[in-house]
Motif scaffolding. Structure first.
Motif, PDB file in Angstrom:
ATOM      1  N   ASN A 106      82.575   9.231  -2.131  1.00  0.00           N
ATOM      2  CA  ASN A 106      81.796  10.080  -3.300  1.00  0.00           C
ATOM      3  C   ASN A 106      80.658  10.349  -2.675  1.00  0.00           C
ATOM      4  OD1 ASN A 106      84.070   9.887  -5.015  1.00  0.00           O
ATOM      5  ND2 ASN A 106      83.099   7.915  -5.805  1.00  0.00           N
ATOM      6  N   ILE A 156      89.770  17.090  -1.875  1.00  0.00           N
ATOM      7  CA  ILE A 156      88.419  17.294  -2.073  1.00  0.00           C
ATOM      8  C   ILE A 156      88.098  18.108  -3.570  1.00  0.00           C
ATOM      9  CG2 ILE A 156      86.405  18.161  -1.105  1.00  0.00           C
ATOM     10  CD1 ILE A 156      87.543  18.491   1.493  1.00  0.00           C
ATOM     11  N   ILE A 158      84.727  19.078  -5.698  1.00  0.00           N
ATOM     12  CA  ILE A 158      83.145  19.440  -6.206  1.00  0.00           C
ATOM     13  C   ILE A 158      82.997  19.903  -7.383  1.00  0.00           C
ATOM     14  CG2 ILE A 158      81.402  20.947  -4.939  1.00  0.00           C
ATOM     15  CD1 ILE A 158      82.267  18.950  -2.748  1.00  0.00           C
ATOM     16  N   GLY A 181      80.483  15.277  -5.011  1.00  0.00           N
ATOM     17  CA  GLY A 181      81.808  15.502  -4.158  1.00  0.00           C
ATOM     18  C   GLY A 181      82.591  14.268  -4.315  1.00  0.00           C
ATOM     19  N   ASN A 182      83.778  14.394  -4.204  1.00  0.00           N
ATOM     20  CA  ASN A 182      84.899  13.239  -4.109  1.00  0.00           C
ATOM     21  C   ASN A 182      85.984  13.603  -3.079  1.00  0.00           C
ATOM     22  OD1 ASN A 182      87.700  12.356  -5.402  1.00  0.00           O
ATOM     23  ND2 ASN A 182      86.309  10.624  -5.144  1.00  0.00           N
ATOM     24  N   ILE A 183      86.303  13.100  -1.946  1.00  0.00           N
ATOM     25  CA  ILE A 183      87.222  13.355  -1.132  1.00  0.00           C
ATOM     26  C   ILE A 183      88.358  11.867  -0.989  1.00  0.00           C
ATOM     27  CG2 ILE A 183      88.118  13.214   1.266  1.00  0.00           C
ATOM     28  CD1 ILE A 183      85.136  13.999   1.849  1.00  0.00           C
ATOM     29  N   ASP A 210      84.827  13.547   7.068  1.00  0.00           N
ATOM     30  CA  ASP A 210      84.692  13.676   5.946  1.00  0.00           C
ATOM     31  C   ASP A 210      83.272  14.271   5.376  1.00  0.00           C
ATOM     32  OD1 ASP A 210      87.394  13.057   5.202  1.00  0.00           O
ATOM     33  OD2 ASP A 210      86.718  10.875   4.653  1.00  0.00           O
ATOM     34  N   ASN A 213      83.132  17.741   6.735  1.00  0.00           N
ATOM     35  CA  ASN A 213      84.032  18.588   5.814  1.00  0.00           C
ATOM     36  C   ASN A 213      83.197  19.034   4.720  1.00  0.00           C
ATOM     37  OD1 ASN A 213      85.932  19.255   7.799  1.00  0.00           O
ATOM     38  ND2 ASN A 213      87.181  17.272   7.151  1.00  0.00           N
ATOM     39  N   TYR A 214      82.760  18.023   3.865  1.00  0.00           N
ATOM     40  CA  TYR A 214      81.938  18.203   2.532  1.00  0.00           C
ATOM     41  C   TYR A 214      80.920  19.035   2.806  1.00  0.00           C
ATOM     42  CZ  TYR A 214      78.691  16.685  -0.814  1.00  0.00           C
ATOM     43  OH  TYR A 214      77.411  16.643  -1.754  1.00  0.00           O
ATOM     44  N   GLN A 215      80.047  18.912   3.815  1.00  0.00           N
ATOM     45  CA  GLN A 215      78.850  19.704   4.044  1.00  0.00           C
ATOM     46  C   GLN A 215      79.186  21.244   4.400  1.00  0.00           C
ATOM     47  OE1 GLN A 215      77.190  17.099   7.134  1.00  0.00           O
ATOM     48  NE2 GLN A 215      75.533  16.247   5.630  1.00  0.00           N
TER      49      GLN A 215
END
Length: 227
Positions: A106, A156, A158, A181-183, A210, A213-215
């Motif tokens: 998270n 993912i 968001i 975000g949550n992966i 991770d 990828n989120y960014q």
């Protein structure tokens, strides 16, 4: 003009069956070398059969519930070095008999806007089409959006919301766009505790991917800052 994306929180949630929250306390964590010996508690601890929690002065919070472990770290200056991920791995190694079967990363971050009008333009012109929804009886709605990206082996999620944050140096509140975000990864189909634990540890070791990828998802897609 929006500022850079600033990461403020990195949390690891490990879903488990038949967890024992009552064992969590500072002595347990230090004796088993899950945390360094010199870490200091920042607030009163509590330990029960349902939920236990230990919080340290370096803004690491460890919480154990009957169905999950939570390792939360508040981030300063957008600088995350994997501290909570390393602690989570050590915890799993000390208690290998527990059925750990899912992992969630998270993340919370934001971008600062020059003003609230800039945020209104982002939601009203970039995220959504123009239309009568923008105003009802002279009231502009408070927008909130969620996006789900279902990859083959993980998901993912968001969510985007406008928010206000207080300045660290003044009493001023700044207009921001908040990205939560949550992966999520589920390993229950492996059907073997050792394999499930190994997979969780493996992905914890690659937390940097991770986070990247989120960014990238936010900067390149949701903010259209891609090259």
């Amino acid at each position: 003009m929006f500022g850079n994306l600033e990461l403020t929180q990195f949390s690891i949630v490990i879903i488990a069956r038949n967890n024992n929250p009552s064992i969590l306390n500072p002595d347990f964590l230090k004796i088993n070398q899950i945390v360094p010996q010199d870490w200091e508690i920042s607030s009163p601890i509590f330990t029960t059969e349902e939920i236990s929690q230990v919080t340290y002065k370096n803004k690491i919070n460890i919480q154990v519930q009957t169905d999950r472990l939570i390792f939360n770290e508040a981030i300063n200056n957008n600088n995350y070095q994997g501290l909570s991920a390393n602690i989570a791995i050590k915890y799993l190694e000390v208690l290998p008999h527990v059925n750990y079967y899912a992992l969630g990363i998270n993340l919370i971050s934001h971008i600062i806007a020059d003003n609230s009008e800039e945020i209104d333009h982002y939601f009203g012109e970039y995220i959504l089409r123009s239309g009568d929804w923008k105003k009802f009886k002279n009231i502009y709605p408070n927008p909130s959006f969620s996006f789900n990206y279902p990859f083959e082996d993980h998901t993912i999620n968001i969510s985007i919301n406008p928010a206000k944050i207080k300045s660290e140096t003044t009493d001023e509140y700044k207009s921001v766009i908040l990205f939560s975000g949550n992966i999520h990864r589920d390993f229950s189909e492996l059907g073997n505790l050792e394999k499930q634990r190994t997979e969780i540890k493996q992905f914890l070791n690659f937390w940097e991917k991770d986070l990247e990828n989120y960014q990238n998802l936010i900067n390149n897609c949701l903010l259209n800052r891609g090259e």
